[in-house]
Write a protein that holds these residues in place. Sequence first.
Motif, PDB file in Angstrom:
ATOM      1  N   ASP A  26      42.106  41.863  44.553  1.00 58.22           N
ATOM      2  CA  ASP A  26      41.274  42.108  43.370  1.00 58.22           C
ATOM      3  C   ASP A  26      39.897  42.613  43.766  1.00 58.22           C
ATOM      4  N   ASP A  27      39.289  41.946  44.745  1.00 54.12           N
ATOM      5  CA  ASP A  27      37.956  42.375  45.180  1.00 54.12           C
ATOM      6  C   ASP A  27      38.014  43.713  45.911  1.00 54.12           C
ATOM      7  N   THR A  28      39.078  43.937  46.685  1.00 60.26           N
ATOM      8  CA  THR A  28      39.214  45.224  47.377  1.00 60.26           C
ATOM      9  C   THR A  28      39.220  46.369  46.373  1.00 60.26           C
ATOM     10  N   LEU A  29      40.018  46.237  45.342  1.00 65.21           N
ATOM     11  CA  LEU A  29      40.091  47.282  44.321  1.00 65.21           C
ATOM     12  C   LEU A  29      38.780  47.402  43.558  1.00 65.21           C
ATOM     13  N   ALA A  30      38.153  46.258  43.264  1.00 65.69           N
ATOM     14  CA  ALA A  30      36.895  46.283  42.514  1.00 65.69           C
ATOM     15  C   ALA A  30      35.806  47.010  43.296  1.00 65.69           C
ATOM     16  N   VAL A  31      35.682  46.719  44.586  1.00 63.27           N
ATOM     17  CA  VAL A  31      34.648  47.378  45.399  1.00 63.27           C
ATOM     18  C   VAL A  31      34.944  48.869  45.515  1.00 63.27           C
ATOM     19  N   LEU A  32      36.206  49.218  45.690  1.00 66.75           N
ATOM     20  CA  LEU A  32      36.557  50.643  45.748  1.00 66.75           C
ATOM     21  C   LEU A  32      36.139  51.359  44.469  1.00 66.75           C
ATOM     22  N   ARG A  33      36.405  50.743  43.343  1.00 64.52           N
ATOM     23  CA  ARG A  33      36.027  51.375  42.070  1.00 64.52           C
ATOM     24  C   ARG A  33      34.512  51.470  41.940  1.00 64.52           C
ATOM     25  N   GLU A  34      33.806  50.402  42.278  1.00 62.24           N
ATOM     26  CA  GLU A  34      32.342  50.391  42.142  1.00 62.24           C
ATOM     27  C   GLU A  34      31.684  51.438  43.024  1.00 62.24           C
ATOM     28  N   GLU A  35      32.252  51.659  44.219  1.00 62.87           N
ATOM     29  CA  GLU A  35      31.631  52.561  45.190  1.00 62.87           C
ATOM     30  C   GLU A  35      32.199  53.984  45.153  1.00 62.87           C
ATOM     31  N   GLY A  36      33.089  54.249  44.211  1.00 59.41           N
ATOM     32  CA  GLY A  36      33.656  55.588  44.128  1.00 59.41           C
ATOM     33  C   GLY A  36      34.646  55.894  45.226  1.00 59.41           C
ATOM     34  N   GLY A  37      35.376  54.855  45.683  1.00 54.82           N
ATOM     35  CA  GLY A  37      36.345  55.072  46.749  1.00 54.82           C
ATOM     36  C   GLY A  37      37.449  56.034  46.382  1.00 54.82           C
ATOM     37  N   GLY A  38      37.734  56.141  45.093  1.00 51.69           N
ATOM     38  CA  GLY A  38      38.751  57.085  44.661  1.00 51.69           C
ATOM     39  C   GLY A  38      38.371  58.525  44.921  1.00 51.69           C
ATOM     40  N   GLN A  39      37.070  58.796  45.063  1.00 55.07           N
ATOM     41  CA  GLN A  39      36.618  60.147  45.387  1.00 55.07           C
ATOM     42  C   GLN A  39      36.934  60.506  46.830  1.00 55.07           C
ATOM     43  N   VAL A  40      37.134  59.467  47.650  1.00 59.16           N
ATOM     44  CA  VAL A  40      37.409  59.670  49.071  1.00 59.16           C
ATOM     45  C   VAL A  40      38.908  59.625  49.339  1.00 59.16           C
ATOM     46  N   GLY A  41      39.564  58.615  48.782  1.00 63.26           N
ATOM     47  CA  GLY A  41      40.979  58.431  49.046  1.00 63.26           C
ATOM     48  C   GLY A  41      41.211  57.814  50.414  1.00 63.26           C
ATOM     49  N   GLY A  42      42.470  57.724  50.765  1.00 65.69           N
ATOM     50  CA  GLY A  42      42.830  57.113  52.033  1.00 65.69           C
ATOM     51  C   GLY A  42      44.168  56.429  51.921  1.00 65.69           C
ATOM     52  N   VAL A  43      44.324  55.352  52.674  1.00 66.79           N
ATOM     53  CA  VAL A  43      45.606  54.665  52.741  1.00 66.79           C
ATOM     54  C   VAL A  43      45.392  53.156  52.768  1.00 66.79           C
ATOM     55  N   PHE A  44      46.202  52.440  52.008  1.00 70.13           N
ATOM     56  CA  PHE A  44      46.300  50.989  52.138  1.00 70.13           C
ATOM     57  C   PHE A  44      47.325  50.738  53.242  1.00 70.13           C
TER      58      PHE A  44
END
Length: 270
Positions: free
Chosen positions: A137-155
């Motif tokens: 939950d926190d991993t996804l929340a931080v990604l959303r807050e910091e714009g991680g979707g703009q970067v992408g990557g891999v779980f």
Amino acid sequence: MYVDSHCHLSFPELSDRIDAIRADMRAAGVDRALCICTTLEEFESVHRLATRFDNFWASAGVHPDNEGVREPTVDDLVALAALPRVVAIGETGLDYYRLNGRSVADMEWQRERFRVHIRAGRLTGRPLVIHTRSASDDTLAVLREEGGGQVGGVFHCFTETQAVARAALDLGFYISFSGILTFKTAEDLRAVARFVPLDRCLIETDSPYLAPVPFRGKTNSPAYVPFVAKQIAALKGVSIEEVARITSMNFERLFGVPARAEPDRDDLYK
């Protein structure tokens, strides 16, 4: 040919056996690997592998579990990402599995470290290699807050639920499966693997850990990544060759790695 998208060849269990490991990779049809960095202190060894061998690449990052190590800054990671053959930021993320008497609130240092990596990813355009354990939950929340979707990557080494996989896919991330997928107790994870589209899958060993069946309990190696591909092929009802082809293309697309020429691959192992 297969790609191991996540391994730790700089770790002591493997670092003295690189020639033998590469020979085993060749025999198994594994032609490329991404060598993952877990501390800044380790980076030089990881990067040396990538610059010595033209079928290895490197990441730059500090694992969320590592304490008592040099803390990365955005500038540190940006500088390392600019070096030749560094194609990713990480591994990074959150891990609340071993709190050792601390609360989740006490792990703010981990969340801040994660934010640093995401910001470096955004500045460099390098994809993120995400580790999450007992902290989705926190991993996804931080990604959303910091714009991680703009970067992408891999779980990487995915062990979470289908809901977490869906959220990661919605953010634009790939999902990587390891030898855990072959474990007898991993039926829930196999259901997740059936759900994740093949064009968003990667395969990995996370070696030296998590060797797949039939090598479970032994030191893992990139040469064992075809066993992960075999399990995915069985789950999806496609050939192992198709899994190898598509996961290799996914690796190339995500990390900006050029496709390998088909003819003689013997040169990779000289």
